[in-house]
Write an enzyme that holds these catalytic residues in place. Structure first.
Site, PDB file in Angstrom:
ATOM      1  N   GLU A   1     -16.235  25.771   5.054  1.00 57.24           N
ATOM      2  CA  GLU A   1     -16.568  24.685   5.930  1.00 57.24           C
ATOM      3  C   GLU A   1     -17.202  23.759   5.213  1.00 57.24           C
ATOM      4  O   GLU A   1     -18.216  23.808   4.907  1.00 57.24           O
ATOM      5  CB  GLU A   1     -17.275  25.375   7.252  1.00 57.24           C
ATOM      6  CG  GLU A   1     -17.599  24.728   8.308  1.00 57.24           C
ATOM      7  CD  GLU A   1     -16.477  25.300   9.287  1.00 57.24           C
ATOM      8  OE1 GLU A   1     -15.934  26.103   9.006  1.00 57.24           O
ATOM      9  OE2 GLU A   1     -16.834  24.825  10.505  1.00 57.24           O
TER      10      GLU A   1
ATOM     11  N   ASP B   1       0.977  -1.103   0.053  1.00 62.77           N
ATOM     12  CA  ASP B   1       0.158  -0.020   0.064  1.00 62.77           C
ATOM     13  C   ASP B   1       0.905   1.368  -0.150  1.00 62.77           C
ATOM     14  O   ASP B   1       0.431   2.171  -0.485  1.00 62.77           O
ATOM     15  CB  ASP B   1      -0.954   0.057   1.201  1.00 62.77           C
ATOM     16  CG  ASP B   1      -2.081  -0.880   1.148  1.00 62.77           C
ATOM     17  OD1 ASP B   1      -2.186  -1.516  -0.205  1.00 62.77           O
ATOM     18  OD2 ASP B   1      -2.708  -1.254   2.015  1.00 62.77           O
TER      19      ASP B   1
ATOM     20  N   LYS C   1     -21.511  31.366  11.988  1.00 63.21           N
ATOM     21  CA  LYS C   1     -20.541  30.601  12.223  1.00 63.21           C
ATOM     22  C   LYS C   1     -20.590  29.119  12.279  1.00 63.21           C
ATOM     23  O   LYS C   1     -21.119  28.508  13.407  1.00 63.21           O
ATOM     24  CB  LYS C   1     -19.564  31.017  13.929  1.00 63.21           C
ATOM     25  CG  LYS C   1     -18.433  30.071  14.208  1.00 63.21           C
ATOM     26  CD  LYS C   1     -17.676  30.909  15.094  1.00 63.21           C
ATOM     27  CE  LYS C   1     -16.307  30.265  15.274  1.00 63.21           C
ATOM     28  NZ  LYS C   1     -16.259  28.670  15.110  1.00 63.21           N
TER      29      LYS C   1
ATOM     30  N   ARG D   1      -7.338  22.354   7.852  1.00 59.69           N
ATOM     31  CA  ARG D   1      -6.878  23.555   8.426  1.00 59.69           C
ATOM     32  C   ARG D   1      -5.393  23.106   9.165  1.00 59.69           C
ATOM     33  O   ARG D   1      -4.493  23.972   9.234  1.00 59.69           O
ATOM     34  CB  ARG D   1      -7.715  24.372   9.451  1.00 59.69           C
ATOM     35  CG  ARG D   1      -7.215  25.462  10.186  1.00 59.69           C
ATOM     36  CD  ARG D   1      -8.462  26.271  10.739  1.00 59.69           C
ATOM     37  NE  ARG D   1      -7.718  27.373  11.555  1.00 59.69           N
ATOM     38  CZ  ARG D   1      -7.366  27.346  12.933  1.00 59.69           C
ATOM     39  NH1 ARG D   1      -7.800  26.273  13.650  1.00 59.69           N
ATOM     40  NH2 ARG D   1      -6.904  28.174  13.454  1.00 59.69           N
TER      41      ARG D   1
ATOM     42  N   LYS E   1     -20.670  34.304  19.699  1.00 57.53           N
ATOM     43  CA  LYS E   1     -21.115  32.992  19.969  1.00 57.53           C
ATOM     44  C   LYS E   1     -22.580  33.042  20.831  1.00 57.53           C
ATOM     45  O   LYS E   1     -22.742  34.221  21.433  1.00 57.53           O
ATOM     46  CB  LYS E   1     -20.093  31.935  20.742  1.00 57.53           C
ATOM     47  CG  LYS E   1     -18.783  31.686  20.012  1.00 57.53           C
ATOM     48  CD  LYS E   1     -18.688  30.276  20.232  1.00 57.53           C
ATOM     49  CE  LYS E   1     -17.315  30.026  19.349  1.00 57.53           C
ATOM     50  NZ  LYS E   1     -16.545  28.789  20.043  1.00 57.53           N
TER      51      LYS E   1
ATOM     52  N   GLU F   1     -22.292  36.830   9.305  1.00 55.38           N
ATOM     53  CA  GLU F   1     -22.517  35.682   8.630  1.00 55.38           C
ATOM     54  C   GLU F   1     -22.678  34.409   9.795  1.00 55.38           C
ATOM     55  O   GLU F   1     -22.392  34.896  11.046  1.00 55.38           O
ATOM     56  CB  GLU F   1     -21.009  35.272   7.958  1.00 55.38           C
ATOM     57  CG  GLU F   1     -20.529  36.122   6.686  1.00 55.38           C
ATOM     58  CD  GLU F   1     -19.239  35.829   6.174  1.00 55.38           C
ATOM     59  OE1 GLU F   1     -18.789  34.450   6.486  1.00 55.38           O
ATOM     60  OE2 GLU F   1     -18.783  36.681   5.680  1.00 55.38           O
TER      61      GLU F   1
ATOM     62  N   SER G   1      -7.333  31.558  12.613  1.00 53.41           N
ATOM     63  CA  SER G   1      -8.578  31.350  13.499  1.00 53.41           C
ATOM     64  C   SER G   1      -9.345  32.770  13.799  1.00 53.41           C
ATOM     65  O   SER G   1      -8.912  33.443  13.285  1.00 53.41           O
ATOM     66  CB  SER G   1      -7.731  30.675  14.798  1.00 53.41           C
ATOM     67  OG  SER G   1      -6.970  31.522  15.264  1.00 53.41           O
TER      68      SER G   1
ATOM     69  N   ASP H   1       0.772   4.149  -2.751  1.00 54.49           N
ATOM     70  CA  ASP H   1       0.598   5.515  -2.289  1.00 54.49           C
ATOM     71  C   ASP H   1       1.661   6.358  -2.663  1.00 54.49           C
ATOM     72  O   ASP H   1       1.423   7.632  -3.268  1.00 54.49           O
ATOM     73  CB  ASP H   1       0.614   5.612  -0.641  1.00 54.49           C
ATOM     74  CG  ASP H   1      -0.566   5.331   0.056  1.00 54.49           C
ATOM     75  OD1 ASP H   1      -1.488   4.942  -0.789  1.00 54.49           O
ATOM     76  OD2 ASP H   1      -0.422   5.347   1.292  1.00 54.49           O
TER      77      ASP H   1
HETATM   78  S1  IVH Z   1     -13.775  33.345   8.518  1.00 55.00           S
HETATM   79  C1  IVH Z   1     -11.532  35.368   9.941  1.00 55.00           C
HETATM   80  N1  IVH Z   1     -16.200  32.846   8.505  1.00 55.00           N
HETATM   81  O1  IVH Z   1     -14.142  29.686  12.508  1.00 55.00           O
HETATM   82  C2  IVH Z   1     -10.753  34.309   9.822  1.00 55.00           C
HETATM   83  N2  IVH Z   1     -14.728  31.533   9.520  1.00 55.00           N
HETATM   84  O2  IVH Z   1     -11.977  30.576  10.962  1.00 55.00           O
HETATM   85  C3  IVH Z   1     -11.051  33.295   8.786  1.00 55.00           C
HETATM   86  N3  IVH Z   1     -15.812  29.576  10.830  1.00 55.00           N
HETATM   87  O3  IVH Z   1     -12.718  26.998  12.397  1.00 55.00           O
HETATM   88  C4  IVH Z   1     -12.158  32.499   8.875  1.00 55.00           C
HETATM   89  N4  IVH Z   1     -17.662  30.019  10.080  1.00 55.00           N
HETATM   90  O4  IVH Z   1     -13.937  27.031  10.409  1.00 55.00           O
HETATM   91  C5  IVH Z   1     -15.056  32.270   9.028  1.00 55.00           C
HETATM   92  N5  IVH Z   1     -18.628  32.335   8.415  1.00 55.00           N
HETATM   93  C6  IVH Z   1     -17.379  31.928   8.765  1.00 55.00           C
HETATM   94  C7  IVH Z   1     -17.119  30.881   9.629  1.00 55.00           C
HETATM   95  C8  IVH Z   1     -15.700  30.432   9.999  1.00 55.00           C
HETATM   96  C9  IVH Z   1     -17.142  29.111  10.878  1.00 55.00           C
HETATM   97  C10 IVH Z   1     -14.955  28.927  11.520  1.00 55.00           C
HETATM   98  C11 IVH Z   1     -13.748  28.037  10.728  1.00 55.00           C
HETATM   99  C12 IVH Z   1     -12.485  28.027  11.662  1.00 55.00           C
HETATM  100  C13 IVH Z   1     -12.984  29.114  12.556  1.00 55.00           C
HETATM  101  C14 IVH Z   1     -12.058  30.353  12.388  1.00 55.00           C
END
Ligand code: IVH
Length: 695
Positions: free
Chosen positions: A192, A47, A135, A156, A333, A133, A96, A51
């Protein structure tokens, strides 16, 4: 291979020729191996070797995307499982996002105020424009498109380095494999991977019917599927994708705002979540936060908050980053998740010690990623105080990973006939009367030895690894043994026969033989395990150990009086009284007699050592003992016939202080207890120094 595939100026023609030769050759070879592996079931290479070939092909193709053909093995998903994911260094780090600590509306003002301050806007400057937006609660990924072709998808990871999960991501219908002609030559799309709740429920229904593993919640479902080495697994999961941003790009500068960027991504065929808006100022952000909170139950996927981003990309660049978090965005949040449901019944659980605990059986409700069906009401007082009644609508809360609880009752929704809760006056398991313990909220069944719930609990406690350690004697089996009357007390365990076990569910000859052997083996134990196994109230493992060390013989323990029990370090009135009560009860004495008669025996280390120089002395350890370590020190002290107490008192003979001693050292000084170090302890243990000489 991969590095050779990087082209610069002059080399490029030569490179191109090599690619044009190597790529088809690799494809042929891989197809030959696929045939041998799948059709002939006779793999020609390992394998890992496979790969390596696959990755080499991927690398060539990613450097020469125009040479990718739809029939290339790299384009076919559901291929062979990989051994491990390759690492991907993100061209621009995957950031992040800072979390606003205040989950109330104030969180939006706090962020807006920070942005205004950092942009040095005067008080009378107009409101800042943001995009708001959702999260999403899934897995962040990055998709790399070169000349409109998806060449790599990565997780990521730590933000700088992720994992190459291209094959898995290609199984998602939401992720385009190619982009329309308008696409820029290079584009990294970030977003995401998530799972809808209804998709998850349907998936689990099928998985359950087929006896497959269920997914715990949408987030784990998404993350777990993408990190599967076998793309066929991800292919079966109902995964979806939302785009929310970009990484590196070339020729992708036609717009000035995050809002335009999202529209452009949608135009290229990426799903962009419709729940978003352009909002001016803190009040508008807070409104979005609240509006989305209200819609949460009706939106088919999970999101744990909202994200605010400065809309103007030039302003974003001006603010830049703080370590790995942009200053221009924040996650606002929601507080711990809550959901309303109905109390269908208040059950009474009876524990090992007979304590009655009210538990609400709830209409199943999905909250914080799990389906909740029960919540403890703790005790009668607590249930009354919060006035939880059958038929009540209650708010169930689940914060993080903690056990779900009933946050409150919704009084307006109470049915007219709902009656206040009261504890039963008899045990629901055995009908014995129940008694309230003085100065205590606990209500206990008086049926000690006849209550099946207590019998089961007692046997389960007895058999556990840290007690008699009877392998294979678990909850299900004990339940059956008690219910058919084959075991009423822990002593009955030692009288079970092959015939007794033969007609139990799921008990073959072999497991019956194994169980009987495990029961036999458990007869050789230590005195402290035996005492612990009896399940005497307030006698946990460490008390059992102290008691065993002090008494050494069962005969002496059975006749022990209050005074001799109180002389044991850490044994106070409650524990002493509990031991005396236990051995005063004739039925308990009879069980203990039967256990001994069945052949349970122990070696009695402490008492063999009555001549040891440290016999009867009490040591307390504090701090780190660099040579011996705490456990070894404790064992050796016990071996020498002394005891180890957990707190310093007038009964303590020595405090052994290691590095970074705690408050026990102060206490020793206060009480004038001799303090020694580890070296001195070792001397004492070796008999090179005597207690008398020291004091
Ligand atoms: S923007 C601003 N937009 O949050 C930093 N992240 O990114 C760039 N996440 O684990 C990311 N919804 O998966 C952004 N509408 C959204 C998001 C989002 C969820 C998560 C992303 C990551 C964390 C930081």
């Amino acid at each position: 291979m991969a590095s050779g595939a990087k082209k610069t100026g002059m080399e490029s023609d030569e490179e191109e020729c090599r690619a044009a030769e190597r790529i088809p050759a690799l494809r042929e070879e891989i197809k030959r191996h696929d045939h041998a592996y799948y059709e002939l079931d006779n793999p020609l290479i390992s394998d890992a070797e496979y790969d390596a070939l696959f990755r080499e092909l991927q690398a060539w193709e990613s450097a020469h995307p125009h040479l990718i053909t739809p029939d290339s093995p790299t384009q076919r998903v559901g291929g062979r499982p990989l051994e491990a994911f390759a690492k991907v260094i993100h061209a621009t780090p995957m950031l992040s996002i800072q979390t606003e600590t205040d989950t109330s509306a104030e969180g939006a003002s706090a962020f807006d105020a920070r942005v205004r301050r950092e942009l040095e806007l005067p008080d009378d400057a107009p409101e800042v424009e943001y995009t708001a937006e959702l999260k999403f609660d899934g897995l962040a990924i990055s998709l790399r498109y070169e000349r409109g072709i998806l060449i790599q998808g990565a997780t990521r990871g730590d933000g700088a380095v992720g994992e190459d999960v291209t094959q898995n991501l290609k199984t998602l219908r939401d992720i385009p494999l190619t982009l329309p002609n308008a696409a820029p030559p290079l584009l990294e799309v970030r977003g995401e991977v998530y799972m809808r709740r209804d998709d998850l429920a349907r998936y689990n229904e099928r998985a359950r019917a087929q006896g497959e593993k269920l997914l715990v919640n949408p987030r784990n479902g998404a993350a777990g599927s993408i990190r599967q080495l076998n793309p066929a697994v991800a292919g079966k999961r109902p995964l979806r994708f939302f785009a929310y941003g970009t990484g590196v790009s070339e020729g992708w500068t036609a717009f000035k705002t995050q809002h335009e960027l999202l529209l452009a991504l949608a135009a290229l065929g990426f799903p962009v979540c419709e729940y978003r808006e352009v909002a001016r100022g803190a009040a508008a952000l807070a409104q979005f936060h609240a509006r989305m909170a209200a819609l949460r139950a009706t939106i088919p996927f999970d999101f744990d908050g909202v994200v605010y981003k400065i809309n103007d990309l030039a302003l974003q660049r001006r603010l830049g980053f703080r370590s790995r978090e942009p200053r221009w965005a924040v996650a606002h949040k929601y507080p711990a998740e809550e959901a309303a449901t109905v109390v269908e019944e208040i059950l009474i659980q009876v524990g090992r010690t007979g304590a009655l605990t009210p538990v609400a059986r709830l209409r199943p409700v999905f909250v914080g990623g799990v389906t909740v069906t029960h919540a403890t009401l703790h005790n009668e007082e607590e249930t009354r105080r919060r006035d939880v009644r059958v038929g009540d609508t209650v708010i169930v809360r689940r914060a993080g990973d903690v056990i779900p609880e009933i946050a409150r009752v919704v009084p307006e929704a109470r049915p007219e006939d709902a009656t206040p809760f009261s504890m039963p006056t008899v045990c629901p398991e055995c009908g014995s009367h129940v008694a309230r313990e003085e100065e205590n909220t606990v209500i206990r069944c008086s049926g000690g030895l006849v209550c099946p719930a207590q019998m089961k609990g007692a046997i389960l406690h007895f058999a556990q690894r840290r007690a008699m350690d009877i392998e294979g004697l678990g909850e299900k089996l004990i339940e059956q043994l008690v219910e058919c009357g084959k075991a009423r007390t822990v002593a009955d365990v030692y009288h079970l026969t092959r015939a007794d076990l033969a007609d139990l569910e799921r008990m073959g000859e072999k497991s019956a033989a194994n169980l009987l052997a495990a029961i036999e083996k458990s007869k050789k134990t230590t005195f402290e395990r035996f005492i612990f196994a009896l399940g005497i109230r307030h006698v946990g493992e460490s008390t059992a150990r102290d008691v065993a060390r002090s008494f050494g013989s069962l005969a002496r323990l059975r006749e022990a009086d209050l005074e001799s029990l109180l002389a044991i370090p850490d044994v106070g009135e409650t524990v002493a009284a509990s031991l005396i009560d236990f051995f005063a009860e004739p039925r308990n004495r009879a069980v203990v007699d039967r256990l001994v008669a069945a052949g349970i025996s122990w070696t009695d280390r402490a008492r063999e050592n009555t001549a040891g120089a440290l016999t009867g002395k009490v040591f307390v350890l504090t701090g780190v003992l660099p040579t011996l370590g705490r456990d070894a020190a404790r064992d050796q002290i016990l071996e020498a016939g002394a005891r180890v107490g957990s707190s310093v008192s007038g009964k303590t003979d020595y405090v052994v202080a290691g590095e970074n001693p705690g408050s026990k050292l102060d206490k020793a000084r206060e009480l004038g207890v001799p303090v020694i170090d580890e070296a001195e302890l070792i001397k004492l243990l070796r008999g090179e120094k005597t207690y008398e000489a020291d004091s």
